[in-house]
Design an enzyme around this catalytic site. Structure first.
Site, PDB file in Angstrom:
ATOM      1  N   ARG A 101      43.879  51.577  45.925  1.00 36.47           N
ATOM      2  CA  ARG A 101      44.010  50.635  44.823  1.00 36.47           C
ATOM      3  C   ARG A 101      45.012  49.502  45.088  1.00 36.47           C
ATOM      4  O   ARG A 101      44.710  48.343  44.785  1.00 36.47           O
ATOM      5  CB  ARG A 101      44.362  51.375  43.526  1.00 36.47           C
ATOM      6  CG  ARG A 101      43.232  52.250  43.002  1.00 36.47           C
ATOM      7  CD  ARG A 101      41.939  51.449  42.831  1.00 36.47           C
ATOM      8  NE  ARG A 101      40.877  52.227  42.211  1.00 36.47           N
ATOM      9  CZ  ARG A 101      39.742  52.555  42.795  1.00 36.47           C
ATOM     10  NH1 ARG A 101      39.518  52.184  44.049  1.00 36.47           N
ATOM     11  NH2 ARG A 101      38.818  53.232  42.149  1.00 36.47           N
TER      12      ARG A 101
ATOM     13  N   SER B 299      30.279  59.991  38.161  1.00 38.67           N
ATOM     14  CA  SER B 299      31.084  58.811  38.459  1.00 38.67           C
ATOM     15  C   SER B 299      31.689  59.014  39.841  1.00 38.67           C
ATOM     16  O   SER B 299      32.448  59.965  40.057  1.00 38.67           O
ATOM     17  CB  SER B 299      32.186  58.652  37.404  1.00 38.67           C
ATOM     18  OG  SER B 299      33.031  57.567  37.735  1.00 38.67           O
TER      19      SER B 299
ATOM     20  N   ASP C  23      30.886  48.638  33.596  1.00 39.97           N
ATOM     21  CA  ASP C  23      32.162  48.160  33.065  1.00 39.97           C
ATOM     22  C   ASP C  23      32.454  46.722  33.477  1.00 39.97           C
ATOM     23  O   ASP C  23      32.779  45.874  32.640  1.00 39.97           O
ATOM     24  CB  ASP C  23      33.307  49.069  33.519  1.00 39.97           C
ATOM     25  CG  ASP C  23      33.223  50.460  32.910  1.00 39.97           C
ATOM     26  OD1 ASP C  23      32.750  50.579  31.775  1.00 39.97           O
ATOM     27  OD2 ASP C  23      33.630  51.422  33.581  1.00 39.97           O
TER      28      ASP C  23
ATOM     29  N   ASP D 283      43.984  54.027  37.474  1.00 36.37           N
ATOM     30  CA  ASP D 283      43.754  52.784  38.216  1.00 36.37           C
ATOM     31  C   ASP D 283      44.297  51.556  37.503  1.00 36.37           C
ATOM     32  O   ASP D 283      44.739  50.596  38.151  1.00 36.37           O
ATOM     33  CB  ASP D 283      42.267  52.605  38.505  1.00 36.37           C
ATOM     34  CG  ASP D 283      41.771  53.566  39.579  1.00 36.37           C
ATOM     35  OD1 ASP D 283      42.627  54.122  40.302  1.00 36.37           O
ATOM     36  OD2 ASP D 283      40.552  53.758  39.689  1.00 36.37           O
TER      37      ASP D 283
END
Length: 398
Positions: free
Chosen positions: A92, A170, A13, A121
């Site tokens: 985060r 993932s 990504d 996120d």
């Protein structure tokens, strides 16, 4: 020259985001920022190698201490969401703050992430970044990219990615937790294989006991050895993980309303949360415990949302700070059968008297057992009246 800072992992990504930020958004220069909140060294190696292959200016920020401090604040708030300890959610905002600081120091006018439009996120990053004057960019979300499109684009551009998956699952790892999702795990009826786990061993019949010391709600020592927060968490991840402690298989409700299946490992978090709750049970009054459950739930929800700096959280922490003044003492935890169970606790602030609670003593201080007779007569009195009225009127109706 316009510059944009990209939250960079070196995965598919964020790798495809580099040329897209130049081609689709018109930025002259992209810089990558990777923030260390306890990931394995291999992830930093991947990010460095990918950045070098892309010719990307790359910054690595060590935020492990800030993250560990926040995790231990979460212990004071018994922070969990739908049954598992908050890990990714707390990381985060720490990551976002570190990236924003680099972006501002490097004169960037934009800041970007590689999140899709389906997850949490994107919201957690942008909650921090939208306090700034920088343009916030989300190429994967805004361009509607799929994993298949990204793989084809990476092949066309000869980008340094290996198939774009990095394995079957993932995985997101930090000091506090390791999450595993994707592929077959997206099927709730699929039983995960043992190899999805890296921090925890399959539980056995072996047991071990450790003593955890707390000062004002914060863990400070294990078995008499004092640790700094990062070292303490890493130590307990290793010790508790060896006994299979801290596995969660959860159907999680995300902020956008999607229900997803997540598998987590969190040995240290489970151990510390269980120990802290046991110590609170010894020192806090019944009223404090009941009310603090509401406070903790609100704190956890804001933590899950990535809004840990909200004014409400500051107000909640005022109550938490007040109660934690007495949460000082030692808890003995037994690792057994994949559990971290409190088997003993001790504190000079204990709201408890063994003499008063004992079956071998006749009185509770100056209170005699006979004094409870009046209380027993009143207990349930209103219920009895209500049930009598219901029964009487039911008979009449029949």
């Amino acid at each position: 020259m316009t510059r944009v800072a990209l939250a960079f992992s070196g995965g598919l990504d964020t790798t495809v985001c580099v040329p897209l930020l130049e081609e689709e958004y018109g930025y002259d220069d992209v810089i990558g920022v990777t923030v260390d909140v306890g990931q394995p060294a291999s992830e930093f190696d991947e990010a460095e190698e990918t950045a070098e292959a892309l010719g990307l200016e790359h910054y690595v920020v060590d935020a492990k201490e800030e993250f560990a401090d926040l995790c231990l604040e979460g212990v004071r708030a018994n922070a969990t969401y739908q049954g598992y300890p908050l890990g990714t959610a707390l990381a985060r905002p720490v990551i976002a703050e570190a990236i924003l600081e680099v972006a501002e120091e490097q004169g960037c006018t934009g800041i970007a992430h590689g999140c899709t439009g389906k997850g949490n996120d994107q919201l957690r990053f942008e909650a921090v970044w939208r306090d700034s004057d920088l343009e916030v960019i989300a190429p994967v979300r805004e361009l509607g990219l799929t994993r298949e499109w990204e793989q084809e684009y990476a092949a066309e551009k000869d980008l340094p990615v290996e198939g774009g998956s990095g394995g079957d699952w993932s995985i997101d790892t930090n000091l506090w937790s390791r999450s595993v999702e994707g592929d077959d795990l997206e099927d709730p009826s699929y039983v995960p294989p043992e190899d999805i786990y890296a921090w925890t061993q399959a539980p056995t019949g072996e047991t071990q006991e450790i003593d955890i010391e707390f000062e004002q709600g914060r863990p400070v020592a294990v078995d008499g050895v004092e640790y700094e927060p990062v070292d303490l968490i890493e130590h307990l991840n290793e010790v508790a993980g060896a006994y299979g402690v801290g596995r969660t298989d959860s159907m999680e409700d995300r902020m956008l309303g999607l229900k997803v299946r997540e598998n987590y490992e969190h040995p240290a978090a489970t151990t510390l949360l269980n120990a802290h709750e046991a110590l609170e049970g010894l020192v806090l009054t019944q009223e404090e415990r009941e009310f603090k459950q509401l406070i903790d739930q609100k704190w956890s929800k804001k933590g899950y949302e990535g809004l840990i700096d909200a004014p409400l959280v500051g107000a909640l922490e005022g109550f938490i700070d007040e109660t934690q003044q007495r949460v000082t003492g030692t808890v003995t935890i037994r690792f057994e059968g994949g559990q971290a169970r409190a088997v003993a606790r001790d504190s000079k602030f204990a709201a408890y008297s063994a003499e008063h609670a004992s079956f071998d003593t006749e009185t509770v201080g100056k209170i005699t057992q006979e004094d409870a007779t009046g209380v027993a007569k009143y207990h349930g009195f209103q219920r009895r009246l209500a049930n009598e009225a219901i029964a009487a009127n039911t008979d009449e109706d029949e």
